[in-house]
Design a protein around this motif. Structure first.
Motif, PDB file in Angstrom:
ATOM      1  N   PRO A  86       0.598  -1.263  -0.091  1.00 35.35           N
ATOM      2  CA  PRO A  86       0.548  -0.058  -0.219  1.00 35.35           C
ATOM      3  C   PRO A  86       1.326   1.420  -0.058  1.00 35.35           C
ATOM      4  O   PRO A  86       0.611   2.772  -0.874  1.00 35.35           O
ATOM      5  CB  PRO A  86      -1.653  -0.124   1.086  1.00 35.35           C
ATOM      6  N   SER A  87       1.711   1.589   0.285  1.00 37.71           N
ATOM      7  CA  SER A  87       2.678   2.663   0.909  1.00 37.71           C
ATOM      8  C   SER A  87       4.006   2.309   0.646  1.00 37.71           C
ATOM      9  O   SER A  87       4.812   0.884   0.845  1.00 37.71           O
ATOM     10  CB  SER A  87       2.627   3.205   1.858  1.00 37.71           C
ATOM     11  N   VAL A  88       5.103   3.102  -0.021  1.00 34.54           N
ATOM     12  CA  VAL A  88       6.249   3.328   0.558  1.00 34.54           C
ATOM     13  C   VAL A  88       6.803   2.839   2.044  1.00 34.54           C
ATOM     14  O   VAL A  88       7.657   1.911   2.173  1.00 34.54           O
ATOM     15  CB  VAL A  88       7.200   4.420   0.122  1.00 34.54           C
ATOM     16  N   ALA A  89       6.168   3.335   3.129  1.00 28.82           N
ATOM     17  CA  ALA A  89       6.500   2.997   4.323  1.00 28.82           C
ATOM     18  C   ALA A  89       6.694   1.151   4.413  1.00 28.82           C
ATOM     19  O   ALA A  89       7.268   0.656   5.098  1.00 28.82           O
ATOM     20  CB  ALA A  89       5.697   3.466   5.202  1.00 28.82           C
ATOM     21  N   GLU A  90       5.684   0.835   3.967  1.00 29.58           N
ATOM     22  CA  GLU A  90       5.293  -0.893   4.383  1.00 29.58           C
ATOM     23  C   GLU A  90       6.040  -1.812   3.126  1.00 29.58           C
ATOM     24  O   GLU A  90       6.587  -2.728   3.842  1.00 29.58           O
ATOM     25  CB  GLU A  90       3.364  -0.694   3.812  1.00 29.58           C
ATOM     26  N   ALA A 127       8.935  -0.611   2.526  1.00 25.60           N
ATOM     27  CA  ALA A 127      10.337  -0.439   2.786  1.00 25.60           C
ATOM     28  C   ALA A 127      10.265  -1.246   4.576  1.00 25.60           C
ATOM     29  O   ALA A 127      11.837  -2.194   4.882  1.00 25.60           O
ATOM     30  CB  ALA A 127      10.679   0.196   3.564  1.00 25.60           C
ATOM     31  N   ALA A 128       9.289  -1.505   5.344  1.00 29.88           N
ATOM     32  CA  ALA A 128       9.373  -2.980   5.996  1.00 29.88           C
ATOM     33  C   ALA A 128       9.027  -4.206   5.827  1.00 29.88           C
ATOM     34  O   ALA A 128       9.711  -5.029   6.589  1.00 29.88           O
ATOM     35  CB  ALA A 128       7.598  -2.021   7.214  1.00 29.88           C
ATOM     36  N   ALA A 129       8.275  -4.465   4.212  1.00 33.04           N
ATOM     37  CA  ALA A 129       8.403  -5.777   4.207  1.00 33.04           C
ATOM     38  C   ALA A 129       9.385  -6.399   3.133  1.00 33.04           C
ATOM     39  O   ALA A 129      10.303  -7.196   3.505  1.00 33.04           O
ATOM     40  CB  ALA A 129       7.271  -5.763   3.291  1.00 33.04           C
ATOM     41  N   ASP A 130      10.577  -5.204   1.999  1.00 29.50           N
ATOM     42  CA  ASP A 130      10.975  -6.040   1.381  1.00 29.50           C
ATOM     43  C   ASP A 130      11.896  -4.632   0.806  1.00 29.50           C
ATOM     44  O   ASP A 130      11.543  -4.455  -0.217  1.00 29.50           O
ATOM     45  CB  ASP A 130      10.682  -6.599   0.371  1.00 29.50           C
ATOM     46  N   GLY A 162      -0.936  12.961  -0.068  1.00 25.45           N
ATOM     47  CA  GLY A 162      -1.757  13.481  -1.863  1.00 25.45           C
ATOM     48  C   GLY A 162      -1.549  11.792  -2.664  1.00 25.45           C
ATOM     49  O   GLY A 162      -1.896  11.710  -3.217  1.00 25.45           O
ATOM     50  N   GLN A 163      -2.042  11.110  -1.607  1.00 21.15           N
ATOM     51  CA  GLN A 163      -1.374   9.883  -2.027  1.00 21.15           C
ATOM     52  C   GLN A 163      -2.838   8.999  -2.537  1.00 21.15           C
ATOM     53  O   GLN A 163      -3.736   9.199  -1.954  1.00 21.15           O
ATOM     54  CB  GLN A 163      -0.554   8.162  -1.307  1.00 21.15           C
ATOM     55  N   THR A 164      -3.604   8.795  -3.544  1.00 24.02           N
ATOM     56  CA  THR A 164      -4.637   8.603  -4.142  1.00 24.02           C
ATOM     57  C   THR A 164      -4.986   6.903  -4.064  1.00 24.02           C
ATOM     58  O   THR A 164      -6.083   6.348  -4.625  1.00 24.02           O
ATOM     59  CB  THR A 164      -5.305   9.636  -5.188  1.00 24.02           C
ATOM     60  N   VAL A 165      -3.999   6.455  -4.944  1.00 25.99           N
ATOM     61  CA  VAL A 165      -3.392   4.842  -5.584  1.00 25.99           C
ATOM     62  C   VAL A 165      -3.104   4.491  -4.218  1.00 25.99           C
ATOM     63  O   VAL A 165      -1.306   4.450  -3.671  1.00 25.99           O
ATOM     64  CB  VAL A 165      -3.182   4.824  -6.868  1.00 25.99           C
ATOM     65  N   PHE A 166      -3.751   3.688  -3.792  1.00 26.04           N
ATOM     66  CA  PHE A 166      -2.690   2.737  -2.166  1.00 26.04           C
ATOM     67  C   PHE A 166      -2.267   1.759  -2.743  1.00 26.04           C
ATOM     68  O   PHE A 166      -2.062   0.083  -1.881  1.00 26.04           O
ATOM     69  CB  PHE A 166      -3.569   2.942  -1.331  1.00 26.04           C
ATOM     70  N   HIS A 167      -1.100   1.614  -3.899  1.00 24.52           N
ATOM     71  CA  HIS A 167      -0.219   0.248  -4.074  1.00 24.52           C
ATOM     72  C   HIS A 167       0.912   1.637  -4.650  1.00 24.52           C
ATOM     73  O   HIS A 167       0.706   2.688  -5.394  1.00 24.52           O
ATOM     74  CB  HIS A 167      -0.867  -0.064  -5.870  1.00 24.52           C
ATOM     75  N   VAL A 168       2.023   1.300  -3.344  1.00 23.86           N
ATOM     76  CA  VAL A 168       3.376   1.720  -3.510  1.00 23.86           C
ATOM     77  C   VAL A 168       3.701   2.220  -4.871  1.00 23.86           C
ATOM     78  O   VAL A 168       3.596   1.659  -5.811  1.00 23.86           O
ATOM     79  CB  VAL A 168       4.457   1.646  -2.568  1.00 23.86           C
TER      80      VAL A 168
END
Length: 114
Positions: free
Chosen positions: A48-52, A54-57, A93-99
């Protein structure tokens, strides 16, 4: 995710102008460009986001950034300068929740303007 626009692009269910594609990352032109060069670089896997991501892979995040640079080279903006932007969360401003990384270039991008 079945309702994710970018997952549908990865699956070939929604058309996009693909400019680069690898095993785990794809890059395509933004449909609402904010600069002469405006390409989105996404992992094929849904995060969903760059934060997620970064945490995952962190390795996949590195691939996204590496691909962003290769897009800049291919688009001819690596020498004049380009910007890589991740909007993280609705408040940013993220509108599409796929990084996705925005690769922007081809005009002055100095901030603040003026």
């Amino acid at each position: 995710m079945s309702d994710c626009l970018f997952c549908k692009i990865v699956a070939g269910e929604v058309p996009a102008t693909i400019v680069r594609e690898g095993e785990r990352v794809v890059a395509f032109r933004d449909i609402n460009p904010q600069a002469p060069t405006h390409v989105l670089v996404i992992p094929k896997d849904h995060h969903p986001s760059v934060a997620e991501l970064a945490a995952a892979d962190v390795g996949l995040l590195g691939e996204v950034l590496g691909e962003a640079h290769r897009v800049a080279v291919d688009e001819g903006v690596d020498g004049t300068g380009y910007r890589v932007v991740f909007n993280t969360g609705a408040g940013a401003g993220q509108t599409v929740f796929h990084v996705h990384a925005h690769v922007l270039g081809g005009r002055g991008l100095n901030w603040p303007p003026g």
